[in-house]
Design an enzyme around this catalytic site. Structure first.
Site, PDB file in Angstrom:
ATOM      1  N   GLU A   9      -1.371  -2.913   2.735  1.00 53.13           N
ATOM      2  CA  GLU A   9      -0.928  -1.607   2.145  1.00 53.13           C
ATOM      3  C   GLU A   9      -1.624  -1.820   0.609  1.00 53.13           C
ATOM      4  OE1 GLU A   9      -0.754   0.662   4.122  1.00 53.13           O
ATOM      5  OE2 GLU A   9       0.248  -0.359   5.844  1.00 53.13           O
ATOM      6  N   HIS A 150       3.130   3.743   7.733  1.00 57.64           N
ATOM      7  CA  HIS A 150       2.315   2.323   7.859  1.00 57.64           C
ATOM      8  C   HIS A 150       3.144   1.352   7.334  1.00 57.64           C
ATOM      9  CE1 HIS A 150      -1.910   3.864   9.050  1.00 57.64           C
ATOM     10  NE2 HIS A 150      -1.099   4.737   9.057  1.00 57.64           N
TER      11      HIS A 150
END
EC number: 2.7.7.7
Length: 240
Positions: A9, A150
């Site tokens: 990420e 996510h």
């Protein structure tokens, strides 16, 4: 064969300016999870999390303030990956960030031949798509209902299941007894050999009872006697 399914990420989409803020990875050996994982949050320094990225992963600047910078965790990441394959969904994105981070601290890049892109695999296998991670989970019946945002480790866990399905790795569960051997080649020279998997089909302790009744078997024999040239079916039956 050792592989790492991983995900990152980031603060945004531009690897020239944005930074990695989370990395998660799952170790596979011969396509089976070993239970070894890596999961690290990373302080991006002065680079702030873009609002669009925040909406995707929910990782805030405040949360990252006390985390280590990439330079302090790079060796831990490299030690975990070792000589394994780097496997990611849309690997071009993740490896662009990984190699940009390595370049900033003077480390060499991960070479393309060590990288596997499961998005490219999915597009070849399912050319009509869609081939997002969520879509592939639906296609293969993998529960991703807990994926509200996510996350690098969660996405790696889901991708590991998807990857195993795409390569047919779950066939071992279909009544096969698997034995794997690897390592030395028997010559004593230390050279590597490919892993060998030996599969044996499990046998029933007792044969199944016939499903045809005696009258049905007799009716079938009478029908066969009337078919084709005289004696041809009896001839082939005698060869069995």
């Amino acid at each position: 064969m050792r592989e790492i399914i991983f995900d990152t990420e980031t603060t945004g989409l531009d690897n020239r300016a944005d930074r990695i803020i989370e990395i998660g990875g799952i170790e596979l050996f011969n396509h089976f999870p070993t239970g070894n994982v890596i999961h690290i949050f990373i302080n991006p320094g002065d680079q702030k999390v873009h609002p669009d990225a925040l909406a995707v992963h929910g990782i805030t600047d405040e949360f990252l303030k006390d985390k280590k910078p990439f330079a302090d965790v790079a060796e831990e990441i490299l030690a975990f990956f070792g000589d394994a394959k780097w496997i990611a969904h849309n690997a071009t994105f993740d490896m662009g960030f990984i190699n940009a981070e390595f370049a900033r601290i003077g480390l060499p890049p991960i070479l393309p031949e060590r990288v596997v892109d499961t998005l490219s695999m999915a597009r070849r296998k399912h050319p009509m798509g869609p081939n997002s991670l969520d879509a592939l989970c639906r296609r293969y019946g993998i529960d991703n209902s807990h994926r509200t945002k996510h996350g690098a480790l969660l996405d790696s866990e889901l991708l590991a299941e998807v990857y195993i399905e795409m390569i047919g790795g779950r066939q071992a569960a279909f009544g096969l007894s698997m034995t794997a051997t690897s390592g030395q080649n028997g010559r004593g020279d230390g050279a590597e050999q490919e892993d060998v998997v030996i599969a044996s089909v499990l046998e029933r302790p007792r044969p199944l009872a016939p499903r045809l009744s005696q009258s049905e078997a007799q009716a079938h024999e009478a029908l066969v006697a009337k078919l084709g040239e005289k004696g041809i079916w009896a001839k082939y039956a005698s060869l069995n």
